[in-house]
Design a protein around this motif. Sequence first.
Motif, short mmCIF file in Angstrom:
data_model
loop_
_atom_site.label_atom_id
_atom_site.label_comp_id
_atom_site.label_asym_id
_atom_site.label_seq_id
_atom_site.Cartn_x
_atom_site.Cartn_y
_atom_site.Cartn_z
N PHE A 5 0.60 -1.55 0.44
CA PHE A 5 0.12 0.08 0.07
C PHE A 5 0.55 1.74 -0.18
CE2 PHE A 5 -1.65 3.31 2.58
CZ PHE A 5 -2.99 3.52 1.53
N SER A 6 0.45 2.04 -1.31
CA SER A 6 1.10 3.84 -0.71
C SER A 6 0.10 4.54 -1.56
CB SER A 6 2.16 3.29 -1.87
OG SER A 6 1.88 3.54 -3.09
N ILE A 46 -6.50 -1.16 -4.50
CA ILE A 46 -7.88 -1.27 -5.44
C ILE A 46 -8.28 -0.41 -5.72
CG2 ILE A 46 -9.85 -1.58 -3.69
CD1 ILE A 46 -8.27 -4.08 -3.67
N ARG A 47 -9.63 -0.48 -6.75
CA ARG A 47 -10.14 1.08 -7.30
C ARG A 47 -11.45 0.95 -6.44
NH1 ARG A 47 -6.59 2.61 -11.89
NH2 ARG A 47 -9.19 3.61 -12.60
N GLU A 48 -11.96 -0.45 -6.42
CA GLU A 48 -13.48 -0.36 -6.29
C GLU A 48 -13.71 -0.81 -4.98
OE1 GLU A 48 -15.19 1.80 -8.15
OE2 GLU A 48 -13.91 2.07 -10.13
N ASP A 56 -13.16 -7.21 4.40
CA ASP A 56 -12.26 -5.55 4.27
C ASP A 56 -14.01 -4.70 3.69
OD1 ASP A 56 -10.16 -6.55 4.99
OD2 ASP A 56 -9.01 -5.76 2.85
N GLN A 57 -14.87 -5.03 3.72
CA GLN A 57 -15.83 -4.03 2.85
C GLN A 57 -17.29 -4.06 4.47
OE1 GLN A 57 -18.25 -6.27 -0.81
NE2 GLN A 57 -16.64 -6.65 -1.21
N PRO A 90 -7.46 7.12 -8.59
CA PRO A 90 -8.03 6.34 -8.82
C PRO A 90 -8.04 4.87 -8.00
CG PRO A 90 -6.03 6.35 -10.07
CD PRO A 90 -5.98 7.19 -9.84
N GLN A 91 -6.99 5.42 -6.91
CA GLN A 91 -7.08 4.41 -5.81
C GLN A 91 -8.28 4.83 -4.40
OE1 GLN A 91 -3.81 6.10 -2.94
NE2 GLN A 91 -3.42 3.81 -2.50
#
Length: 138
Positions: A5-6, A46-48, A56-57, A90-91
């Motif tokens: 992750f960044s 992850i975009r969506e 996680d949702q 987009p992130q």
Amino acid sequence: MGDGFSLHERLAADTAPVAELTLCSLRLMKDARFPWAILIPRRADIREIHQMTQADQRQLLAEITKVSAAIERDWRADKMNVAALGNMVPQLHIHVIARFEGDAAWPGPVWGAGSTEFYGEQALAETIARLNAALRAA
């Protein structure tokens, strides 16, 4: 958690760090016109929301709910706006914005409404402290 992750450079530039939640980095948008939090799940590429695991949702929804309730209560918002647009960045990131009748964008969306009013250094620190206190009280 968070391997690879960044934080997207636009999110880093436009926001200030508030807290690290179980899943998300919580940040404050630097626009002082609105109490405006950003939640960024610490997951790589992850975009969506539908790309996340179900666990996680669920965690994301719990964190959105907690942040929204804390801001609504502490700032006495007339309406809470929650959105995951991602057209410019987009992130995956979720906007949690307190809205007030008569605010700078009311009743329309905050995007494209007027010009950003940046926090001064002291006001930014005070707002971050206020948001952290509201979360602790939630």
